[in-house]
Design an enzyme around this catalytic site. Structure first.
Site, PDB file in Angstrom:
ATOM      1  CG  ASP A 287      -3.598   1.967   7.397  1.00 50.85           C
ATOM      2  OD1 ASP A 287      -4.368   1.390   8.175  1.00 50.85           O
ATOM      3  OD2 ASP A 287      -2.837   2.892   7.738  1.00 50.85           O
TER       4      ASP A 287
ATOM      5  CG  ASN B  11       3.276   4.317  10.962  1.00 53.99           C
ATOM      6  OD1 ASN B  11       4.017   5.286  10.942  1.00 53.99           O
ATOM      7  ND2 ASN B  11       2.701   3.886  12.060  1.00 53.99           N
ATOM      8  CE1 TYR B  12       6.515   3.314   4.150  1.00 53.81           C
ATOM      9  CE2 TYR B  12       7.138   3.076   6.460  1.00 53.81           C
ATOM     10  CZ  TYR B  12       7.345   3.626   5.213  1.00 53.81           C
ATOM     11  OH  TYR B  12       8.382   4.502   5.032  1.00 53.81           O
TER      12      TYR B  12
ATOM     13  CE1 TYR C 297       4.496   1.740  14.345  1.00 51.84           C
ATOM     14  CE2 TYR C 297       4.303   0.062  16.046  1.00 51.84           C
ATOM     15  CZ  TYR C 297       3.912   0.572  14.830  1.00 51.84           C
ATOM     16  OH  TYR C 297       2.941  -0.059  14.099  1.00 51.84           O
TER      17      TYR C 297
ATOM     18  NE  ARG D 248       6.352   0.206  11.963  1.00 50.66           N
ATOM     19  CZ  ARG D 248       6.821   1.390  11.575  1.00 50.66           C
ATOM     20  NH1 ARG D 248       7.861   1.925  12.203  1.00 50.66           N
ATOM     21  NH2 ARG D 248       6.262   2.043  10.580  1.00 50.66           N
ATOM     22  N   GLY D 249       3.490  -3.392  14.359  1.00 51.60           N
ATOM     23  CA  GLY D 249       2.215  -3.187  13.667  1.00 51.60           C
ATOM     24  C   GLY D 249       1.498  -4.474  13.331  1.00 51.60           C
ATOM     25  CD  GLU D 250      -3.354  -6.124  10.581  1.00 50.17           C
ATOM     26  OE1 GLU D 250      -3.841  -5.324  11.396  1.00 50.17           O
ATOM     27  OE2 GLU D 250      -4.040  -6.713   9.729  1.00 50.17           O
ATOM     28  CG  ASP D 251       1.904  -6.924   5.823  1.00 51.06           C
ATOM     29  OD1 ASP D 251       1.103  -7.875   5.695  1.00 51.06           O
ATOM     30  OD2 ASP D 251       2.825  -6.715   5.029  1.00 51.06           O
ATOM     31  CB  SER D 252       6.548  -6.028   9.653  1.00 53.89           C
ATOM     32  OG  SER D 252       6.140  -5.318  10.798  1.00 53.89           O
TER      33      SER D 252
ATOM     34  CD  GLN E 233       3.886  -5.358   0.683  1.00 57.63           C
ATOM     35  OE1 GLN E 233       3.418  -5.819  -0.360  1.00 57.63           O
ATOM     36  NE2 GLN E 233       3.122  -4.985   1.698  1.00 57.63           N
TER      37      GLN E 233
HETATM   38  O1  TRH Z   1       3.995   0.557   9.189  1.00 58.80           O
HETATM   39  P1  TRH Z   1       3.295  -0.081  10.318  1.00 58.80           P
HETATM   40  O2  TRH Z   1       3.556   0.467  11.645  1.00 58.80           O
HETATM   41  O3  TRH Z   1       1.794  -0.049   9.989  1.00 58.80           O
HETATM   42  C1  TRH Z   1       0.689   0.030  10.806  1.00 58.80           C
HETATM   43  C2  TRH Z   1       0.115   1.371  10.893  1.00 58.80           C
HETATM   44  O4  TRH Z   1       0.582   1.994  12.044  1.00 58.80           O
HETATM   45  C3  TRH Z   1      -1.358   1.240  10.863  1.00 58.80           C
HETATM   46  O5  TRH Z   1      -2.002   2.450  11.093  1.00 58.80           O
HETATM   47  C4  TRH Z   1      -1.794   0.225  11.854  1.00 58.80           C
HETATM   48  O6  TRH Z   1      -3.123   0.101  11.688  1.00 58.80           O
HETATM   49  C5  TRH Z   1      -1.152  -1.093  11.553  1.00 58.80           C
HETATM   50  O7  TRH Z   1       0.254  -0.950  11.575  1.00 58.80           O
HETATM   51  C6  TRH Z   1      -1.535  -2.163  12.529  1.00 58.80           C
HETATM   52  O8  TRH Z   1       3.668  -1.659  10.389  1.00 58.80           O
HETATM   53  P2  TRH Z   1       3.253  -2.892   9.495  1.00 58.80           P
HETATM   54  O9  TRH Z   1       1.810  -3.224   9.669  1.00 58.80           O
HETATM   55  O10 TRH Z   1       4.194  -3.946   9.842  1.00 58.80           O
HETATM   56  O11 TRH Z   1       3.475  -2.458   8.007  1.00 58.80           O
HETATM   57  C7  TRH Z   1       4.762  -2.271   7.500  1.00 58.80           C
HETATM   58  C8  TRH Z   1       4.842  -2.767   6.080  1.00 58.80           C
HETATM   59  O12 TRH Z   1       6.022  -2.297   5.480  1.00 58.80           O
HETATM   60  C9  TRH Z   1       4.896  -4.284   5.954  1.00 58.80           C
HETATM   61  O13 TRH Z   1       4.189  -4.694   4.788  1.00 58.80           O
HETATM   62  C10 TRH Z   1       6.357  -4.570   5.744  1.00 58.80           C
HETATM   63  C11 TRH Z   1       6.715  -3.402   4.892  1.00 58.80           C
HETATM   64  N1  TRH Z   1       8.123  -3.060   4.802  1.00 58.80           N
HETATM   65  C12 TRH Z   1       8.734  -3.151   3.569  1.00 58.80           C
HETATM   66  O14 TRH Z   1       8.115  -3.575   2.588  1.00 58.80           O
HETATM   67  N2  TRH Z   1      10.039  -2.783   3.449  1.00 58.80           N
HETATM   68  C13 TRH Z   1      10.762  -2.335   4.497  1.00 58.80           C
HETATM   69  O15 TRH Z   1      11.946  -2.011   4.336  1.00 58.80           O
HETATM   70  C14 TRH Z   1      10.114  -2.255   5.776  1.00 58.80           C
HETATM   71  C15 TRH Z   1      10.875  -1.789   6.982  1.00 58.80           C
HETATM   72  C16 TRH Z   1       8.794  -2.621   5.891  1.00 58.80           C
END
Ligand code: TRH
Length: 351
Positions: free
Chosen positions: A20, A17-18, A190, A252-256, A236
């Site tokens: 990391d 995914n995104y 997800y 979802r995940g961590e950063d969003s 972002q």
């Molecule tokens: O993409 P994620 O599910 O990332 C993860 C991974 O699964 C990773 O392995 C795991 O360790 C971690 O989560 C906890 O979800 P996350 O963390 O929210 O990251 C998504 C990023 O994408 C976040 O910075 C927001 C960004 N994003 C955009 O910049 N534009 C978009 O249109 C979207 C939908 C997201």
């Protein structure tokens, strides 16, 4: 050593995914722009970064492909003052040797995953000596408590938000102006077996529901009360704008998940699923510290496959969630952000 001279290497392996790449890029950029560090980001798969930050090739961070095998030591791969391995990725052995060979040993951090669990504060900052070399690695834990490493938040966040123009945002993506009573929702999730049920509930809703799905290629459509719009995957900064434009954000995940908290609007978190339902303990740990945790719990558990889904009830609770969401965001943003805390941590040890 002065702050402006500090060099930093961040190592990132993209597991999936995104997240990391997203966390590493955010940290790298903040260290470069807000703390004047010279930052290199070593990443094994640049593809997600190109989507998250299409301008990442033009600075302020030097983005390098982390190739295997690691290139022989040259001045461009000498170890930096501060070395950050993200999420316990393993550094190239030759790089670790180069770290140990420096006259002033680097500060070495393992940036961990975010969790609201109790043990995090006790483990944040703990040292772990290298078994063979004279190096110490420190665990750096992001977190929600003052005694953790905090959360990533750019210093210009409030200024960007103050300039945000919702009408212009909607026009840019061809969205009509808000209908009376409309609930605008962003959906980033997800694969979720409960989504069809939720779509049915939205279709039957007494209020118009407009759902914006970034990164989706499905045809936009309207059924009953539901209008579903596919949006491109946004950079972002654009993703923050999407969160500001919505009344409710599914993240979802961590950063969003963190960005939704800064947006201070009601949100629903789909946690990254783990074996033996370990993730549900992490979900409960967060609900236990959030001021609206009791109200959020039933719907959040349902969205994470651990309970029955009741959209009408959750939808009725949205107005009452507004203030606790703002209160939570205010509390978190009154603390030092992760990058600032990390800089302090390192400078104390680099002296
Ligand atoms: O993409 P994620 O599910 O990332 C993860 C991974 O699964 C990773 O392995 C795991 O360790 C971690 O989560 C906890 O979800 P996350 O963390 O929210 O990251 C998504 C990023 O994408 C976040 O910075 C927001 C960004 N994003 C955009 O910049 N534009 C978009 O249109 C979207 C939908 C997201």
């Amino acid at each position: 050593m002065t702050n402006t001279l500090t060099s930093c290497d961040i190592f990132c392996t993209v597991v999936d995914n995104y997240g990391d790449a997203a966390v590493c890029w955010r940290l790298a950029r903040q260290l470069a722009t807000e703390h004047a560090w010279r930052v290199r980001l070593w990443i094994d798969d640049p593809a997600p970064l190109a989507q998250l930050a299409p301008d990442s090739a033009v600075g302020p961070v030097e983005v390098r492909t982390w190739s295997d095998p690691w290139p022989a030591q040259t001045p461009t791969t000498d170890a930096a003052d501060v070395v950050i391995e993200a999420f316990a990725c393993e550094l190239p052995p030759a790089y670790v040797e180069a770290m140990a060979a420096r006259s002033c040993l680097p500060v070495w951090l393992n940036l961990e995953y975010l969790s609201a669990e109790n043990w995090v504060a006790g483990c944040h900052g703990l040292p772990s000596p290298h078994p063979r070399l004279p190096l110490l690695k420190h665990f750096y834990f992001p977190g929600f408590e003052a005694s953790t490493g905090g959360l990533l938040r750019e210093s210009d966040y409030d200024a960007r938000r103050a300039k945000f123009d919702e009408a212009a945002f909607r026009a840019e993506f061809g969205l009509p102006s808000r209908a009376p009573e409309e609930i605008t929702i962003s959906l980033f999730s997800y694969a979720n077996p409960d989504l069809p049920d939720l779509i049915r509930a939205w279709t039957d809703s007494p209020r118009p529901i407009r759902v914006l799905r970034p990164g989706s290629t499905e045809e936009s459509c309207t059924t009953g009360s539901l209008s579903l719009h596919s949006l491109p995957f946004l950079p972002q900064a654009g993703y923050d704008e999407l969160l500001w434009a919505c009344d409710l954000n599914f993240v979802r995940g961590e950063d969003s998940f963190v960005r939704a908290q800064w947006a201070a609007r009601p949100f629903v978190w789909q946690i990254y699923p783990q074996a033996q339902d370990v993730h549900l303990e992490k979900l409960e740990a967060f609900l236990a510290i959030h001021p609206a945790g009791v109200a959020l719990r039933p719907f959040w558990l349902a969205w994470n496959g651990a309970g029955p889904m009741d959209w009408p009830r959750f939808s009725d609770s949205l107005p009452a969630l507004a203030e606790p969401m703002r209160e939570w965001s205010r509390t978190l943003s009154s603390r030092p952000d992760l990058a600032a805390g990390l800089v302090q941590f390192c400078l104390q040890r680099l002296k």
